[in-house]
Write an enzyme that holds these catalytic residues in place. Structure first.
Site, PDB file in Angstrom:
ATOM      1  N   HIS A  90      33.498  13.557  19.818  1.00 18.93           N
ATOM      2  CA  HIS A  90      33.454  14.962  19.406  1.00 18.93           C
ATOM      3  C   HIS A  90      32.404  15.211  18.320  1.00 18.93           C
ATOM      4  O   HIS A  90      32.132  16.363  17.978  1.00 18.93           O
ATOM      5  CB  HIS A  90      34.824  15.404  18.876  1.00 18.93           C
ATOM      6  CG  HIS A  90      35.863  15.574  19.936  1.00 18.93           C
ATOM      7  ND1 HIS A  90      36.493  14.505  20.529  1.00 18.93           N
ATOM      8  CD2 HIS A  90      36.369  16.683  20.515  1.00 18.93           C
ATOM      9  CE1 HIS A  90      37.359  14.949  21.424  1.00 18.93           C
ATOM     10  NE2 HIS A  90      37.305  16.266  21.436  1.00 18.93           N
ATOM     11  N   ALA A  91      31.778  14.171  17.781  1.00 20.39           N
ATOM     12  CA  ALA A  91      30.789  14.338  16.706  1.00 20.39           C
ATOM     13  C   ALA A  91      29.551  15.135  17.119  1.00 20.39           C
ATOM     14  O   ALA A  91      28.921  15.738  16.241  1.00 20.39           O
ATOM     15  CB  ALA A  91      30.392  12.986  16.132  1.00 20.39           C
TER      16      ALA A  91
END
Length: 186
Positions: free
Chosen positions: A112-113
């Protein structure tokens, strides 16, 4: 070209980082000789999310507001749903991300970064990957999304999930050893 055993790498995270996505790069890059520091928006230590519940913690070496990008060769951004969502609304964290992007140094984001890269408007016209649930966010930010273990585009590295960590770490090492990348500013 910097060697990995003389590289200085920064990991930026806060509470809720996916445990393996911080621990594996931290441990593996250190094993390969890199000096790796952890920065956060809070002091002391940050708590991981380990698959389905809170996990252990890691000590913070410096505050995001005190990061000098000139002291590092690369930035690693672990995922987890909580961690990047908290960081992308914090100006100190986003300053670090933007300064690394603008410097041409390696920026590596997993799971999700890539939300942080979306927030920095760094994916427009690039190839990238991410966790499948944010695929639309990455595409809406202007990237060509690929379902691959690791995608590198001018020193911006993205990966999908903890399953891809070996390829992610190997690509970080490879891109650091290539040196700075010429790319448009974020």
């Amino acid at each position: 070209m910097p060697s990995i055993n003389s590289a200085h790498i920064l990991i930026l995270a806060t509470d809720g980082y996916e445990r393996s996505e911080l621990r594996v790069p931290l441990d593996e890059l250190r094993k390969r000789g890199a000096d790796v520091k952890v920065a956060s928006i809070k002091k002391d230590s940050i708590k991981s999310w380990d698959k389905t519940d809170w996990g252990d913690s890691v000590d913070v070496d410096l505050m995001a507001k005190d990061v000098d990008v000139n002291q590092f060769d690369a930035l690693v951004l672990p995922g987890g749903q909580i961690n990047p969502d908290k960081l992308r609304v914090e100006e100190d964290a986003m300053r670090v991300v933007r300064e690394f992007l603008n410097s041409g140094k390696v920026v590596a984001a997993i799971c999700h970064a890539p939300w942080l890269l979306v927030e920095a408007d760094a994916l427009r016209g690039r190839q990238a990957t991410s966790y499948w649930s944010i695929k639309t966010d990455v595409k809406n930010a202007g990237a060509t999304w690929k379902d691959e273990k690791v995608v590198a585009d001018e020193g911006i590295i993205t990966s999908r999930s903890p399953d891809d960590l070996p390829a992610f770490v190997d690509k970080i090492v490879e891109e650091i050893q290539e040196g700075r990348h010429r790319r448009r500013a974020a």
